[in-house]
Design a protein around this motif. Structure first.
Motif, mmCIF file in Angstrom:
data_model
loop_
_atom_site.group_PDB
_atom_site.id
_atom_site.type_symbol
_atom_site.label_atom_id
_atom_site.label_comp_id
_atom_site.label_asym_id
_atom_site.label_seq_id
_atom_site.Cartn_x
_atom_site.Cartn_y
_atom_site.Cartn_z
ATOM 1 N N ASP A 347 -53.397 -16.907 -108.850
ATOM 2 C CA ASP A 347 -54.632 -16.336 -109.403
ATOM 3 C C ASP A 347 -54.703 -14.837 -109.188
ATOM 4 O O ASP A 347 -55.176 -14.091 -110.066
ATOM 5 N N LEU A 348 -54.252 -14.364 -108.028
ATOM 6 C CA LEU A 348 -54.289 -12.933 -107.731
ATOM 7 C C LEU A 348 -53.238 -12.175 -108.545
ATOM 8 O O LEU A 348 -53.496 -11.087 -109.066
ATOM 9 N N LYS A 349 -52.066 -12.773 -108.652
ATOM 10 C CA LYS A 349 -50.964 -12.121 -109.365
ATOM 11 C C LYS A 349 -51.251 -12.028 -110.857
ATOM 12 O O LYS A 349 -50.923 -11.025 -111.514
ATOM 13 N N SER A 350 -51.883 -13.050 -111.412
ATOM 14 C CA SER A 350 -52.165 -13.072 -112.857
ATOM 15 C C SER A 350 -53.350 -12.193 -113.234
ATOM 16 O O SER A 350 -53.562 -11.906 -114.412
ATOM 17 N N GLY A 351 -54.136 -11.776 -112.227
ATOM 18 C CA GLY A 351 -55.320 -10.984 -112.505
ATOM 19 C C GLY A 351 -56.561 -11.822 -112.738
ATOM 20 O O GLY A 351 -57.641 -11.298 -113.011
ATOM 21 N N LYS A 352 -56.414 -13.148 -112.617
ATOM 22 C CA LYS A 352 -57.560 -14.023 -112.796
ATOM 23 C C LYS A 352 -58.635 -13.732 -111.755
ATOM 24 O O LYS A 352 -59.831 -13.817 -112.031
ATOM 25 N N LYS A 353 -58.192 -13.367 -110.545
ATOM 26 C CA LYS A 353 -59.118 -13.011 -109.469
ATOM 27 C C LYS A 353 -58.621 -11.759 -108.766
ATOM 28 O O LYS A 353 -57.410 -11.492 -108.731
ATOM 29 N N ASP A 354 -59.553 -11.004 -108.181
ATOM 30 C CA ASP A 354 -59.191 -9.848 -107.353
ATOM 31 C C ASP A 354 -59.100 -10.226 -105.887
ATOM 32 O O ASP A 354 -58.406 -9.576 -105.110
ATOM 33 N N HIS A 355 -59.831 -11.267 -105.514
ATOM 34 C CA HIS A 355 -59.767 -11.754 -104.132
ATOM 35 C C HIS A 355 -60.190 -13.208 -104.089
ATOM 36 O O HIS A 355 -60.817 -13.721 -105.022
ATOM 37 N N GLU A 356 -59.822 -13.885 -103.029
ATOM 38 C CA GLU A 356 -60.206 -15.285 -102.793
ATOM 39 C C GLU A 356 -60.659 -15.400 -101.352
ATOM 40 O O GLU A 356 -59.978 -14.891 -100.436
ATOM 41 N N PHE A 368 -63.665 -15.655 -91.143
ATOM 42 C CA PHE A 368 -63.742 -15.291 -92.560
ATOM 43 C C PHE A 368 -62.367 -14.790 -92.983
ATOM 44 O O PHE A 368 -61.817 -13.856 -92.383
ATOM 45 N N ILE A 369 -61.796 -15.416 -93.999
ATOM 46 C CA ILE A 369 -60.449 -15.066 -94.470
ATOM 47 C C ILE A 369 -60.556 -14.626 -95.928
ATOM 48 O O ILE A 369 -61.103 -15.350 -96.762
ATOM 49 N N ARG A 370 -60.046 -13.450 -96.217
ATOM 50 C CA ARG A 370 -60.075 -12.945 -97.595
ATOM 51 C C ARG A 370 -58.663 -12.522 -98.016
ATOM 52 O O ARG A 370 -57.967 -11.806 -97.280
ATOM 53 N N TYR A 371 -58.243 -13.000 -99.196
ATOM 54 C CA TYR A 371 -56.957 -12.627 -99.778
ATOM 55 C C TYR A 371 -57.218 -11.645 -100.925
ATOM 56 O O TYR A 371 -57.986 -11.951 -101.852
ATOM 57 N N TYR A 372 -56.609 -10.474 -100.855
ATOM 58 C CA TYR A 372 -56.783 -9.435 -101.871
ATOM 59 C C TYR A 372 -55.515 -9.282 -102.713
ATOM 60 O O TYR A 372 -54.390 -9.333 -102.178
ATOM 61 N N ALA A 373 -55.710 -9.064 -104.004
ATOM 62 C CA ALA A 373 -54.592 -8.642 -104.855
ATOM 63 C C ALA A 373 -54.374 -7.150 -104.609
ATOM 64 O O ALA A 373 -55.301 -6.350 -104.763
ATOM 65 N N VAL A 374 -53.173 -6.757 -104.208
ATOM 66 C CA VAL A 374 -52.857 -5.352 -103.954
ATOM 67 C C VAL A 374 -52.129 -4.800 -105.179
ATOM 68 O O VAL A 374 -51.131 -5.367 -105.631
ATOM 69 N N LYS A 375 -52.642 -3.673 -105.704
ATOM 70 C CA LYS A 375 -52.053 -3.078 -106.907
ATOM 71 C C LYS A 375 -51.741 -1.601 -106.667
ATOM 72 O O LYS A 375 -52.410 -0.950 -105.860
ATOM 73 N N ASP A 376 -50.729 -1.111 -107.343
ATOM 74 C CA ASP A 376 -50.375 0.294 -107.179
ATOM 75 C C ASP A 376 -51.257 1.164 -108.082
ATOM 76 O O ASP A 376 -52.175 0.665 -108.745
ATOM 77 N N ASN A 377 -50.973 2.480 -108.084
ATOM 78 C CA ASN A 377 -51.844 3.389 -108.846
ATOM 79 C C ASN A 377 -51.720 3.216 -110.360
ATOM 80 O O ASN A 377 -52.479 3.797 -111.127
ATOM 81 N N VAL A 387 -56.677 -10.737 -94.973
ATOM 82 C CA VAL A 387 -57.500 -10.108 -93.941
ATOM 83 C C VAL A 387 -58.369 -11.183 -93.293
ATOM 84 O O VAL A 387 -59.152 -11.845 -93.976
ATOM 85 N N THR A 388 -58.226 -11.342 -91.971
ATOM 86 C CA THR A 388 -58.950 -12.383 -91.244
ATOM 87 C C THR A 388 -59.814 -11.741 -90.168
ATOM 88 O O THR A 388 -59.368 -10.827 -89.464
ATOM 89 N N GLN A 389 -61.048 -12.199 -90.042
ATOM 90 C CA GLN A 389 -61.974 -11.611 -89.073
ATOM 91 C C GLN A 389 -62.907 -12.675 -88.514
ATOM 92 O O GLN A 389 -63.355 -13.569 -89.236
ATOM 93 N N ASN A 390 -63.202 -12.564 -87.213
ATOM 94 C CA ASN A 390 -64.239 -13.389 -86.601
ATOM 95 C C ASN A 390 -65.580 -12.721 -86.887
ATOM 96 O O ASN A 390 -65.868 -11.634 -86.381
ATOM 97 N N ILE A 391 -66.437 -13.372 -87.692
ATOM 98 C CA ILE A 391 -67.699 -12.747 -88.097
ATOM 99 C C ILE A 391 -68.903 -13.308 -87.335
ATOM 100 O O ILE A 391 -70.049 -13.025 -87.697
ATOM 101 N N LYS A 392 -68.636 -14.086 -86.292
ATOM 102 C CA LYS A 392 -69.741 -14.701 -85.555
ATOM 103 C C LYS A 392 -70.705 -13.647 -85.001
ATOM 104 O O LYS A 392 -71.921 -13.737 -85.175
#
Length: 405
Positions: A347-356, A368-377, A387-392
């Motif tokens: 989904d990220l590679k195809s551009g369907k989503k920017d993050h999940e 909280f776990i977030r996956y980002y599509a990383v793109k060049d300029n 990116v994983t973070q404890n948000i408690k």
């Protein structure tokens, strides 16, 4: 009728009834006949769930353990085995199977002939040979110990608790049976028939355990464990030791040497160790320290699915070792969740989503776990950032704080 038989819930019910009927005194032949009539295929996962359900309903582990050999004999030849590709040399699964093969060969080439010999002539020398044979089989303790101390903890981590409990109990019974074999062989008042009966019953239990490992336990583990977990199991195996054989070589998962691959591409890094960005310039050690200071777990996977970087903060939520660098991201997750990972990347590679995004409770942590599509300029996809973070503690923030306390 076939619709009923193929109904998974009904099949689960029948499986439990079969075990309970055995428990209540029905013969193996009676149960086997019903099994063959009503059950067309049983997966290893269903056997695990069945045993777990019986325990949940109040049946003692010891009772299931007592029935373990019986229901294994019923299932034998009837399990629709999942055909997994053979594991590489040195992989824990390969080693366990080779040990099992060595045990079967040793029994056939040494123990069986000596049992035949003692039936014909009860001599001191034959008893000594049998004592030596049984002593060799005590090597099974290492095989069972690796299974119990290295494999079972991972099964329990995934909530699979019934099979390890039952199997560990049977392992202990086999250990005790081997000790009893030595006592019977060493006892002058025991007849050849008594010796043969004791040894053969113990060998049958060993062979049944081999069947249960290869038809139930190992397929379940292959479907559950990630490659990283198998690597941890392999790395600790030497300390416990092996049964009758030793691995001919260490298992090394295939991986790409990303450091060598990228050396020629670091055009922006000069000889003094600086990296120039559009918005500034940093030393390599400064950039590394910045990333490690962030209260986040960061992992970067390139466009080809190869793990290239993870941050080294002191309080990581998910453990990482340098062994992960160069691995395909699919191999860093249990097989059961690989399809989820592949869908996110797709989904990220195809551009369907920017993050999940995902979020879950882990003990006292709220992760909280977030996956980002990383793109060049140029807007082209170059990889995925996890990116994983404890948000408690963040969730618990109220009011305002404008001054330094």
């Amino acid at each position: 009728m076939s619709g009923i038989i193929n109904n998974r819930e009904y099949r689960q019910k029948v499986l439990k009834e079969i075990i309970l009927e055995l428990h209540n005194g029905k013969s193996v032949d009676e149960v086997r006949k019903r099994f063959q009539e009503l059950i067309k295929g049983v997966s290893t996962k269903e056997i695990s769930e069945m045993e777990a359900q019986l325990i949940k309903e109040g049946m003692k582990v010891e009772e299931i353990q007592r029935l373990c050999d019986v229901h294994a004999a019923v299932f034998k030849g009837s399990i629709d085995q999942i055909h997994h590709p053979e594991k590489e040399e040195g992989h824990p699964v390969s080693v366990l199977k080779k040990e099992n093969e060595a045990v079967k060969n040793y029994i056939q080439s040494h123990l069986t002939p000596n049992l035949e010999e003692i039936k014909k002539s009860d001599s001191h020398s034959t008893r000594l040979k049998l004592m030596e044979n049984i002593s060799m089989l005590f090597d099974l303790d290492k095989h069972y110990s690796r299974k119990e101390n290295l494999i079972f903890p991972y099964l329990e981590k995934y909530g699979i608790t019934a099979p390890p409990k039952v199997m560990w109990g049977v392992d202990d019974e086999i250990r005790e049976a081997l000790k009893e074999c030595k006592e019977v062989i060493n006892s002058a008042n025991k007849t050849p028939n008594e010796i043969t009966e004791k040894v053969e019953s113990t060998l049958k239990r060993i062979e049944e355990m081999i069947f249960k490992e290869e038809s139930i336990l190992l397929p379940m583990c292959i479907d559950t464990f990630s490659e990283d977990e198998w690597l941890d199991i392999e790395s600790e195996s030497d300390e416990i030791g092996y049964c009758l054989i030793s691995p001919s070589e260490k298992w090394k998962p295939k991986r790409e040497n990303v450091e060598e691959k990228e050396k020629s591409k670091l055009a922006n890094e000069n000889s003094e160790g600086y990296i120039k960005f559009d918005t500034g310039i940093l030393r390599v050690n400064e950039l590394s320290a910045i990333l490690d200071t962030l209260p986040l777990d960061i992992t970067f996977v390139d466009k080809d699915g190869t793990v290239k970087y993870f941050s080294g903060g002191s309080e990581r939520i998910f453990a990482r070792t340098r062994a992960v660098i160069g691995r395909k991201v699919q191999n860093c997750h249990p097989p059961a969740s690989v399809h989820i990972v592949e869908k996110v990347v797709e989904d990220l590679k195809s551009g369907k989503k920017d993050h999940e995004d995902f979020w879950l409770h882990m003990g006292e942590l709220y992760v909280f776990i977030r996956y980002y599509a990383v793109k060049d300029n140029k807007g082209e996809f170059i990889g995925v950032l996890e990116v994983t973070q404890n948000i408690k503690e963040i969730q618990e923030i109220t009011g305002e704080k404008r001054l330094i306390e």
